[in-house]
Design a protein around this motif. Sequence first.
Motif, short mmCIF file in Angstrom:
data_model
loop_
_atom_site.label_atom_id
_atom_site.label_comp_id
_atom_site.label_asym_id
_atom_site.label_seq_id
_atom_site.Cartn_x
_atom_site.Cartn_y
_atom_site.Cartn_z
N UNK A 179 0.94 -1.22 -0.04
CA UNK A 179 0.30 0.19 0.13
C UNK A 179 0.53 1.25 0.01
N UNK A 180 -0.04 2.49 -1.09
CA UNK A 180 1.25 3.65 -0.86
C UNK A 180 0.81 4.53 -0.26
N UNK A 181 -0.55 4.74 -0.02
CA UNK A 181 -1.36 5.44 0.79
C UNK A 181 -1.78 4.74 1.72
N UNK A 182 -1.13 5.90 2.98
CA UNK A 182 -2.04 5.63 4.57
C UNK A 182 -2.51 6.32 5.32
N UNK A 183 -3.78 5.92 5.57
CA UNK A 183 -4.33 6.56 6.45
C UNK A 183 -4.41 6.57 8.09
N UNK A 184 -4.47 7.38 8.34
CA UNK A 184 -4.70 7.04 10.46
C UNK A 184 -5.75 8.08 10.57
N UNK A 185 -7.14 8.26 11.31
CA UNK A 185 -7.91 9.02 11.04
C UNK A 185 -7.98 9.87 9.96
N UNK A 186 -7.86 11.01 10.18
CA UNK A 186 -7.99 12.07 8.97
C UNK A 186 -6.99 12.70 8.69
N UNK B 173 3.68 10.11 -4.15
CA UNK B 173 3.57 11.75 -4.29
C UNK B 173 4.47 12.64 -2.95
N UNK B 174 4.65 12.21 -1.87
CA UNK B 174 5.48 12.52 -1.00
C UNK B 174 4.41 13.62 -0.61
N UNK B 175 3.55 13.21 -0.35
CA UNK B 175 2.24 14.88 0.44
C UNK B 175 1.25 14.01 1.42
N UNK B 176 0.78 15.04 2.33
CA UNK B 176 0.26 14.36 3.40
C UNK B 176 -0.43 15.86 3.41
N UNK B 177 -1.77 15.27 3.73
CA UNK B 177 -3.37 15.74 3.89
C UNK B 177 -3.72 15.33 5.38
N UNK B 178 -4.69 16.92 6.36
CA UNK B 178 -4.66 16.32 7.16
C UNK B 178 -6.39 16.52 7.39
N UNK B 179 -7.53 15.74 7.63
CA UNK B 179 -8.97 16.81 6.72
C UNK B 179 -9.10 17.52 5.95
N UNK B 180 -8.46 16.92 4.42
CA UNK B 180 -8.44 17.46 3.07
C UNK B 180 -7.69 18.11 2.70
N UNK B 181 -6.45 18.88 4.47
CA UNK B 181 -6.03 20.25 3.94
C UNK B 181 -4.19 19.57 3.68
N UNK C 177 8.99 19.42 5.56
CA UNK C 177 10.62 19.58 4.96
C UNK C 177 10.49 17.95 4.50
N UNK C 178 11.77 17.97 3.73
CA UNK C 178 12.01 16.26 3.26
C UNK C 178 12.58 15.76 4.20
N UNK C 179 13.43 16.03 5.33
CA UNK C 179 13.23 15.01 6.12
C UNK C 179 12.32 14.52 7.51
N UNK C 180 11.48 15.57 6.97
CA UNK C 180 10.51 15.85 7.85
C UNK C 180 9.05 14.37 7.88
N UNK C 181 8.77 14.55 5.93
CA UNK C 181 8.34 13.69 5.36
C UNK C 181 9.26 12.54 5.76
#
Length: 219
Positions: free
Chosen positions: A124-131, A138-146, A151-155
């Motif tokens: 699985x390449x997309x992981x969802x926990x709560x919202x 895609x190296x993309x993080x959303x919370x509640x759809x936003x 930063x690169x290291x944080x990701x």
Amino acid sequence: MRVLLAEDDDGVAGALTEALYDNGHLPARVRRGEDVLARHRQADLLLLDLGLPDLDGLEVLRKLRAVSALPVVVLTARGDERSVVRGLRLGADDYLVKPVRLAELLARIEAVTRRATAPAAPAPRTVRVADVEVDLDARRVTVGGAEVRLTAKEFEVLAALAARAGTAVSRQQLMDEVWGDAFLAVSRSLDVHLTQVRAKLGRPEVLTTIRGFGYRFGD
């Protein structure tokens, strides 16, 4: 199968070569890490000692994984936890500490090659926990759809946890994977990055600290 044996000890190499041959394999022995990199395409599996005279075996493994998915069983006297973790993180399929029983070694070889030839289930390449949603490709993080900007290291820190969602991950594993080595110098950096990730997500409950061990993303 064709087994490439990287071992600089003549006695150990002789015993292993004979045992492999007696059990139906075609062993070829090399002494140096550079020989592994030159000859890996001629093998179906690599038995890799870490104490080679020219290159550290972990460096050989790192270079090999950049160009090949050849099954690798590390067979070494180096049994400390840090070496085991680094070997597996760098792509070893199995890790055995000498002295090893012959029957066990043959069984591990069989298991590794069986896994290598079995069709792999897509991870699985997309992981969802709560919202909170982490798109690892895609190296993309959303919370509640936003979208949340990391930063690169944080990701990379968050992705290492998200890829094992629900599983406890040790601090050493995180440092090895994100920074490449568990030097004490990066321990403080890990703390800082995790604090920043928690603040940006705004969902402290999805990142759990496991006292004395590490962290877990999700339940």
